[in-house]
Design a protein around this motif. Structure first.
Motif, short mmCIF file in Angstrom:
data_model
loop_
_atom_site.label_atom_id
_atom_site.label_comp_id
_atom_site.label_asym_id
_atom_site.label_seq_id
_atom_site.Cartn_x
_atom_site.Cartn_y
_atom_site.Cartn_z
N VAL A 7 0.81 -1.22 0.00
CA VAL A 7 0.00 0.00 0.00
C VAL A 7 0.85 1.28 0.00
O VAL A 7 0.68 2.14 -0.86
CB VAL A 7 -1.01 -0.04 1.18
CG1 VAL A 7 -1.72 1.30 1.33
CG2 VAL A 7 -2.02 -1.16 0.96
N PRO A 8 1.80 1.42 0.94
CA PRO A 8 2.61 2.64 0.93
C PRO A 8 3.39 2.85 -0.38
O PRO A 8 3.61 4.00 -0.79
CB PRO A 8 3.57 2.44 2.10
CG PRO A 8 2.88 1.48 3.01
CD PRO A 8 2.13 0.56 2.10
N LEU A 9 3.76 1.76 -1.03
CA LEU A 9 4.50 1.91 -2.30
C LEU A 9 3.57 2.38 -3.42
O LEU A 9 3.94 3.22 -4.24
CB LEU A 9 5.20 0.60 -2.67
CG LEU A 9 6.32 0.20 -1.71
CD1 LEU A 9 6.86 -1.19 -2.03
CD2 LEU A 9 7.46 1.22 -1.75
N ASN A 10 2.36 1.85 -3.42
CA ASN A 10 1.40 2.31 -4.42
C ASN A 10 1.03 3.77 -4.18
O ASN A 10 0.86 4.53 -5.13
CB ASN A 10 0.16 1.41 -4.42
CG ASN A 10 0.38 0.14 -5.23
OD1 ASN A 10 0.70 0.20 -6.41
ND2 ASN A 10 0.23 -1.00 -4.60
N GLN A 11 0.93 4.13 -2.90
CA GLN A 11 0.62 5.54 -2.59
C GLN A 11 1.74 6.45 -3.10
O GLN A 11 1.51 7.60 -3.41
CB GLN A 11 0.43 5.72 -1.08
CG GLN A 11 -0.91 5.14 -0.62
CD GLN A 11 -1.08 5.11 0.89
OE1 GLN A 11 -0.09 5.19 1.64
NE2 GLN A 11 -2.31 4.97 1.34
N LEU A 12 2.93 5.90 -3.20
CA LEU A 12 4.09 6.64 -3.70
C LEU A 12 4.16 6.59 -5.22
O LEU A 12 5.11 7.07 -5.82
CB LEU A 12 5.35 6.03 -3.08
CG LEU A 12 6.62 6.82 -3.00
CD1 LEU A 12 6.43 8.13 -2.26
CD2 LEU A 12 7.71 5.98 -2.30
N LYS A 13 3.16 5.98 -5.82
CA LYS A 13 3.07 5.86 -7.29
C LYS A 13 4.10 4.88 -7.87
O LYS A 13 4.51 5.00 -9.01
CB LYS A 13 3.21 7.22 -7.97
CG LYS A 13 2.16 8.25 -7.52
CD LYS A 13 0.83 8.02 -8.20
CE LYS A 13 -0.20 9.10 -7.90
NZ LYS A 13 -0.81 8.95 -6.57
N ILE A 14 4.54 3.94 -7.03
CA ILE A 14 5.34 2.84 -7.56
C ILE A 14 4.38 1.66 -7.67
O ILE A 14 3.93 1.13 -6.63
CB ILE A 14 6.51 2.47 -6.63
CG1 ILE A 14 7.47 3.66 -6.49
CG2 ILE A 14 7.28 1.26 -7.18
CD1 ILE A 14 8.55 3.46 -5.42
#
Ligand SMILES: [Zn+2]
Length: 349
Positions: free
Chosen positions: A297-304
Motif C-alpha cells: 500500500v505505501p508503495l502504491n501511494q508513492l506511485k510505484i
C-alpha cells in the motif's frame, strides 16, 4: 477449503483502493599461485597428460567467466528457500523489538552478504499503541563490481517481504507462512539473482519490519516498515527510479493459490500472470474479491505500481498452527520462478 474473507499477514481487508539486476560479467577468477612446497616436503608429482589425449590440463588462469544461466528462473530452489524459512521459524516468535527478531535479522543479513549483496540497516523508532518500538528494515543492493556501499541509483524494481511475526500473548506464534515463507524465499531469490549480476543491480530487496499491527490494523498501527521505507524513498528522491514493485507475503502454503487484490496495478499484474502461464503455473493465481491492506500500500501511494503476491486463503493464519508442516518448497519455488521470469522480461534491457 478456503476461507473467503481473511487477512493474511495480519492484513486488514480495506474497502478503498490505494492510491520496483544483475548481468555483470563475472570477474575473472583469480588464479592462485601454487603454494611452494615446504622445505623438506616432497613435491607432489604433477599429473601427466598424454599428447593427443582429449582431456587437457586445467588452465585456471584462462578460466572463462561463469556464464549467466539462460533460464535463470530454473535456478530457484524450493529446497534452499525452505531451508531459509526453517532458519527463521526455529528462532521462535519474532515480534518487532524482540531479541528474537534481532537474531532473525542477523540470519537474513548473513545470507544476503554470503550471496554478494550489500545490506543497509534502516533503523527507526515509532510510537505504537504499546509505546515506542525500535524497528529495522533491511535493504539489500547489488554491485557487479562489489563496490561498498553498493550504488543506490541502478535499481528499477523492488521485491519485498515482511520478516516480523505478530505478537500474541495467548499462543506461541512462529509465522512459518506469515513472515518466514516470503522472507526465506527472498533470500533464495537473492542467491539466484547474484548469478546474473547485471540483473541483480537493477533490483532492490527489502525486508520490512513491523508489518504486523501491534494491536489492530489502523492507518497508524501496522505497516511500520513499509511506511518508513516509502517515506525514505520520497525524501531521498529515489521513488522515481523504480518501475514496479512486487511484495511477497504468505507464499508457502502447500495448497497455494495467490489471491491477487482486485486493484492490483496493471499492466504489471498481467505480465506476472503471463509469466505464470509460460511456466505452467497459471492455475496457482486468482483474483481476491477485495482489496488487501499490506506492505504494497505505501508503495502504491508513492506511485510505484506494486503487486501483492499473497495467498490470503490460509486457514492457519494468525494461529498456533502456522507451522513449517504447512509449507511446501514447491509453493516457494512457484512464486520465486514466476518473479524471476518477470524480472528478466521486464528489466533485461
Ligand atoms: Zn500476519
Amino acid at each position: 477449503m478456503k476461507r473467503t474473507l481473511k487477512g493474511s499477514a495480519g492484513l486488514l481487508v480495506a474497502a478503498a483502493a490505494l492510491g520496483l539486476s544483475a548481468c555483470k560479467p563475472n570477474p575473472p577468477e583469480r588464479s592462485e599461485p601454487e603454494a611452494p612446497a615446504e622445505p623438506g616436503e616432497a613435491v607432489p608429482a604433477k599429473p601427466e597428460f598424454k599428447a593427443g589425449a582429449s582431456k587437457l590440463p586445467p588452465d585456471r588462469s584462462a578460466k572463462p567467466a561463469k556464464p549467466v544461466p539462460v533460464e535463470l528462473w530454473k535456478e530457484f530452489s524450493g529446497e534452499k528457500a525452505f531451508a531459509e524459512v526453517r532458519k527463521q521459524v526455529e528462532l521462535g516468535p519474532r515480534p518487532s523489538g524482540s531479541g528474537e527478531i534481532e537474531k532473525a535479522r542477523a540470519a537474513i543479513d548473513a545470507s544476503l552478504r554470503a550471496a554478494g549483496w550489500d545490506v543497509e540497516r534502516q533503523e527507526f523508532t515509532e510510537t505504537t499503541p504499546r509505546g515506542p518500538v525500535k524497528f529495522v528494515n533491511l535493504v539489500a543492493r547489488f554491485s557487479p563490481s562489489m563496490a561498498r556501499p553498493a550504488p543506490a541509483n541502478t535499481q528499477r524494481a523492488i521485491i519485498c517481504s515482511h520478516y516480523d511475526t505478530k505478537r500474541f500473548s495467548t499462543i506461541r506464534f512462529t509465522g512459518a507462512n506469515d513472515g518466514a515463507s516470503s522472507s526465506g524465499a527472498l533470500l533464495e531469490l537473492a542467491r539466484v539473482l547474484a548469478l546474473d549480476p547485471q540483473l541483480a543491480a537493477k533490483v532492490e530487496l527489502v525486508f520490512f519490519d513491523g508489518e504486523e499491527a501491534v494491536v489492530q490494523f489502523t492507518e497508524s498501527d501496522g505497516l511500520y516498515g513499509s511506511r518508513f521505507y516509502a517515506r525514505s524513498l520520497r525524501t531521498s528522491q529515489r521513488a522515481g527510479q523504480f518501475q514496479f514493485g512486487i511484495l511477497w507475503d504468505m507464499i508457502g502454503d502447500k495448497d497455494l493459490t495467490i489471491t491477487l487484490p482486485p486493484d492490483s496495478p496493471q499492466p504489471l499484474t498481467q505480465n506476472l500472470l503471463r509469466a505464470a502461464d509460460k511456466l505452467g503455473v497459471r492455475s496457482r493465481f486468482a483474483y481476491h474479491d477485495r482489496s488487501i491492506w499490506d506492505d504494497h500500500v505505501p508503495l502504491n501511494q508513492l506511485k510505484i505500481p506494486t503487486v501483492d503476491l499473497i495467498d490470503f486463503d490460509y486457514l492457519a493464519w494468525h494461529t498456533a498452527d502456522d507451522t513449517l508442516d504447512q509449507i511446501s518448497p514447491e509453493s516457494l519455488r512457484t512464486v520465486g520462478a514466476v518473479t524471476l521470469y518477470h524480472l528478466r522480461e521486464a528489466l533485461a534491457k
